[in-house]
Design an enzyme around this catalytic site. Structure first.
Site, mmCIF file in Angstrom:
data_model
loop_
_atom_site.group_PDB
_atom_site.id
_atom_site.type_symbol
_atom_site.label_atom_id
_atom_site.label_comp_id
_atom_site.label_asym_id
_atom_site.label_seq_id
_atom_site.Cartn_x
_atom_site.Cartn_y
_atom_site.Cartn_z
ATOM 1 N N ALA A 33 1.058 -4.287 3.118
ATOM 2 C CA ALA A 33 2.523 -4.359 3.148
ATOM 3 C C ALA A 33 3.189 -5.074 1.971
ATOM 4 O O ALA A 33 4.364 -4.861 1.729
ATOM 5 C CB ALA A 33 2.979 -5.005 4.447
ATOM 6 N N ALA A 34 2.474 -5.965 1.262
ATOM 7 C CA ALA A 34 3.155 -6.739 0.211
ATOM 8 C C ALA A 34 3.508 -5.835 -0.965
ATOM 9 O O ALA A 34 2.728 -4.947 -1.295
ATOM 10 C CB ALA A 34 2.249 -7.871 -0.258
ATOM 11 N N PRO A 35 4.677 -6.029 -1.594
ATOM 12 C CA PRO A 35 5.656 -7.094 -1.345
ATOM 13 C C PRO A 35 6.637 -6.816 -0.202
ATOM 14 O O PRO A 35 7.445 -7.681 0.103
ATOM 15 C CB PRO A 35 6.397 -7.179 -2.680
ATOM 16 C CG PRO A 35 6.308 -5.807 -3.259
ATOM 17 C CD PRO A 35 4.989 -5.252 -2.805
ATOM 18 N N GLY A 36 6.602 -5.635 0.412
ATOM 19 C CA GLY A 36 7.451 -5.460 1.592
ATOM 20 C C GLY A 36 8.389 -4.263 1.549
ATOM 21 O O GLY A 36 9.248 -4.131 2.415
ATOM 22 N N LYS A 48 7.925 -0.921 2.090
ATOM 23 C CA LYS A 48 7.863 0.010 3.236
ATOM 24 C C LYS A 48 8.240 -0.739 4.519
ATOM 25 O O LYS A 48 8.881 -0.170 5.401
ATOM 26 C CB LYS A 48 6.464 0.613 3.399
ATOM 27 C CG LYS A 48 5.842 1.198 2.155
ATOM 28 C CD LYS A 48 6.497 2.440 1.671
ATOM 29 C CE LYS A 48 5.848 2.949 0.393
ATOM 30 N NZ LYS A 48 5.762 2.015 -0.748
ATOM 31 N N ASP A 64 -0.267 2.152 2.820
ATOM 32 C CA ASP A 64 0.208 2.357 1.442
ATOM 33 C C ASP A 64 -0.887 1.710 0.595
ATOM 34 O O ASP A 64 -0.808 0.533 0.252
ATOM 35 C CB ASP A 64 1.562 1.654 1.284
ATOM 36 C CG ASP A 64 2.236 1.964 -0.029
ATOM 37 O OD1 ASP A 64 1.804 2.906 -0.720
ATOM 38 O OD2 ASP A 64 3.199 1.251 -0.378
ATOM 39 N N CYS A 97 0.299 5.316 -5.058
ATOM 40 C CA CYS A 97 1.094 5.575 -6.262
ATOM 41 C C CYS A 97 0.136 6.081 -7.343
ATOM 42 O O CYS A 97 0.269 5.737 -8.508
ATOM 43 C CB CYS A 97 1.887 4.346 -6.692
ATOM 44 S SG CYS A 97 0.873 2.902 -6.936
HETATM 45 N N1 SAM Z 1 3.444 -1.227 0.830
HETATM 46 C C1 SAM Z 1 3.840 -2.095 -0.252
HETATM 47 C C2 SAM Z 1 5.305 -1.912 -0.526
HETATM 48 O O1 SAM Z 1 5.876 -0.860 -0.189
HETATM 49 O O2 SAM Z 1 5.930 -2.856 -1.051
HETATM 50 C C3 SAM Z 1 2.981 -1.872 -1.486
HETATM 51 C C4 SAM Z 1 1.512 -1.973 -1.191
HETATM 52 S S1 SAM Z 1 0.455 -1.918 -2.579
HETATM 53 C C5 SAM Z 1 0.522 -0.256 -3.034
HETATM 54 C C6 SAM Z 1 -1.125 -2.088 -1.839
HETATM 55 C C7 SAM Z 1 -1.383 -3.400 -1.174
HETATM 56 O O3 SAM Z 1 -2.705 -3.372 -0.628
HETATM 57 C C8 SAM Z 1 -1.335 -4.603 -2.103
HETATM 58 O O4 SAM Z 1 -0.424 -5.547 -1.622
HETATM 59 C C9 SAM Z 1 -2.750 -5.159 -2.083
HETATM 60 O O5 SAM Z 1 -2.800 -6.557 -2.150
HETATM 61 C C10 SAM Z 1 -3.286 -4.666 -0.751
HETATM 62 N N2 SAM Z 1 -4.761 -4.570 -0.713
HETATM 63 C C11 SAM Z 1 -5.652 -4.773 -1.713
HETATM 64 N N3 SAM Z 1 -6.914 -4.615 -1.278
HETATM 65 C C12 SAM Z 1 -6.832 -4.324 0.033
HETATM 66 C C13 SAM Z 1 -7.794 -4.061 1.037
HETATM 67 N N4 SAM Z 1 -9.104 -4.060 0.781
HETATM 68 N N5 SAM Z 1 -7.357 -3.806 2.279
HETATM 69 C C14 SAM Z 1 -6.041 -3.783 2.557
HETATM 70 N N6 SAM Z 1 -5.082 -4.011 1.639
HETATM 71 C C15 SAM Z 1 -5.469 -4.279 0.395
#
Ligand code: SAM
Length: 471
Positions: free
Chosen positions: A130-133, A135, A197, A250
């Site tokens: 979810a980070a940074p938030g 979605k 995501d 992305c």
């Molecule tokens: N959904 C966010 C938004 O809309 O702002 C963007 C998410 S970003 C594309 C992918 C996220 O997955 C990152 O915050 C990352 O830290 C996290 N991530 C990295 N490795 C991961 C893992 N093994 N399992 C789950 N999440 C992971």
């Protein structure tokens, strides 16, 4: 262009120039993309010579107007393209959660969900990565107050940023956890909607973030694709039969996109959840090669936005009600009276959280809290309210940003200049007021708390929220 030169010649010359200067997009990626329906290499490379567009999504309840000179994002009811990129840090109402800065293509889940979801009440939704938030705030704005959204981020430092953005958005039904995807596996059939995501190779962000180019390699695409499968396999059991999985990246690579959709349908009981998309939006509807699952691709030469991929799948099978384990009572009825003047008059319960602090949750979520306390690491439960201290209530910063706070709380309207002073955690000179707590409000939107001591004010902005930029 030289006078008298045919327009087409000029166009061709420009195209050749673009191809020559866009050497930095890896050839192997372009070769993969040549197989994707709707991919136009020349236009795609030309789009990478143009600047990225800036867009924001307005908070539906905080009342900010559409920015001057902005244009609506077609697939999102509250999304707007800005004519140029302002310095958001110096806009006080950005800190108040009046809008979220989000890349336009990434606002598309709203359109998918509006089509696929027929009621917004009583849902349990997980935004796993979810980070940074982006979605999470998008989905929070759609849900009814008795629905629950868990915004999860496994990486602790990023979870802190997520928590801040969720606090700015101000919904009590958005909780924040920091767990590995496999920790959700035990919640069998619990979530109605899961959004993954996924972390990816990031080619869709080349234009916005050229540094992503340096990290890109075919090997990394393969590693990302394997990690995406692991993440999905870990969380899949937590999706209810009949529930929706939104999978997004992305990345432009089919290995991380359509092939993952096929892998899901090969591995689990999952079927397509198709959504018609107007042709003039420029979104490419592709289909996964083996199962023909509809997928939505965003190319920067076809849409006003960055690269993005999303697909929606429905878990097949008969939905069954989730069986909560027996739970113990959590509510603290006496405190409900103490915090009543701070909150809107709605159904609420007050529950203890860490270190003597309390939070407000919807009564429909008590069983969920009980369940999560043994399964998840919760960073934010409901709406943080603060704590009793020295015979008064010490209000949480999050309460100031909340959409559930009482409209009766005394407030002080300040100028943008004064608001920036407050956000830099400076002492601001204001006319004296009776002792007590006040919301600091700029353009009608609350930023935080000031405590009047009669002749001066204490600034209660948490230190880590302070902005460091001069204006
Ligand atoms: N959904 C966010 C938004 O809309 O702002 C963007 C998410 S970003 C594309 C992918 C996220 O997955 C990152 O915050 C990352 O830290 C996290 N991530 C990295 N490795 C991961 C893992 N093994 N399992 C789950 N999440 C992971």
């Amino acid at each position: 262009m030289t006078r008298g030169q045919p327009a087409d010649c000029g166009g061709l010359f420009l195209r050749k120039q673009v191809l020559a200067s866009a050497f930095h997009i890896p050839e192997s990626l372009l070769t993969q993309l040549d197989k994707v329906s709707g991919f136009d290499k020349v236009a795609f490379l030309a789009a990478h010579e143009a600047p990225a567009v800036t867009s924001v999504r307005l908070h539906p309840l905080k009342g900010a107007a559409a920015p001057q000179g902005s244009e609506p994002v077609p697939w999102c009811t509250s999304g707007y393209y800005l004519p140029s990129r302002p310095v958001f840090t110096l806009d006080p109402i950005f800190h108040a959660g009046a809008y979220y800065v989000q890349e336009a293509s990434s606002m598309f889940p709203e359109y998918l969900l509006r089509y696929l979801v027929d009621k917004w009440d009583g849902l349990r939704v997980l935004d796993l990565c979810a980070a940074p938030g982006g979605k999470s705030t998008l989905v929070a704005a759609l849900l009814g107050e008795n629905s629950l959204l868990v915004a999860n981020e496994v990486i602790r430092s990023r979870a802190a940023i997520l928590e801040e953005n969720i606090a700015r958005w101000g919904y009590a039904n958005t909780w924040v956890s920091s767990n590995d995807p496999r920790d959700f596996g035990a919640l069998h059939g619990y979530f109605d909607i899961i959004i993954v995501d996924a972390p990816c190779s990031g080619s869709g962000l080349f234009r916005k973030d050229p540094a992503a180019l340096e990290e890109w390699s075919e090997n990394n695409v393969t590693l990302c694709s394997q990690r995406q499968q692991r993440i999905l396999a870990d969380v899949w059991p937590a999706l209810k039969e009949g529930g929706l999985m939104l999978y997004a990246t992305c990345s432009y690579s089919p290995q991380e996109d359509e092939e993952i959709a096929d892998w899901l349908a090969d591995t689990f009981e999952a079927g397509a959840a198709a959504v018609p998309v107007p042709n003039d939006w420029g979104i490419v509807v592709s289909h996964s090669p083996r199962h023909g699952l509809p997928c939505y691709r965003f190319f920067p030469d076809k849409v006003k936005g960055e690269g993005f991929f999303i697909t929606a799948l429905r878990k097949t099978g008969e939905p069954a009600a989730f069986r909560y384990p027996k739970s113990k009572a959590l509510r603290t009825a006496g405190l409900r009276e103490q915090v009543r003047p701070l909150l809107m008059d709605r159904e609420q319960v007050v529950v203890p959280v860490a270190d003597g602090h309390y939070a407000m949750i919807h009564p429909a979520h008590e069983a969920d809290l009980n369940l999560f306390q043994s399964q998840l690491f919760l960073r934010r439960t409901g709406l943080p309210l603060g704590k009793p201290a020295g015979g008064e209530w010490l209000p949480a910063h999050e309460l100031a940003l909340s959409v559930d706070k009482s409209p009766e709380i005394p407030s002080i309207e300040v100028s943008r200049e004064e608001a920036l002073g407050f956000l830099r955690k400076e002492e601001i000179a204001l006319a004296p007021r009776p002792r007590g707590w006040y919301l600091v409000v700029c353009e009608g939107i609350a930023l935080g708390w000031l405590k009047s001591l009669g002749n001066r004010y204490n600034n209660y902005l948490p230190k880590h929220w302070r902005i460091r930029m001069g204006g």
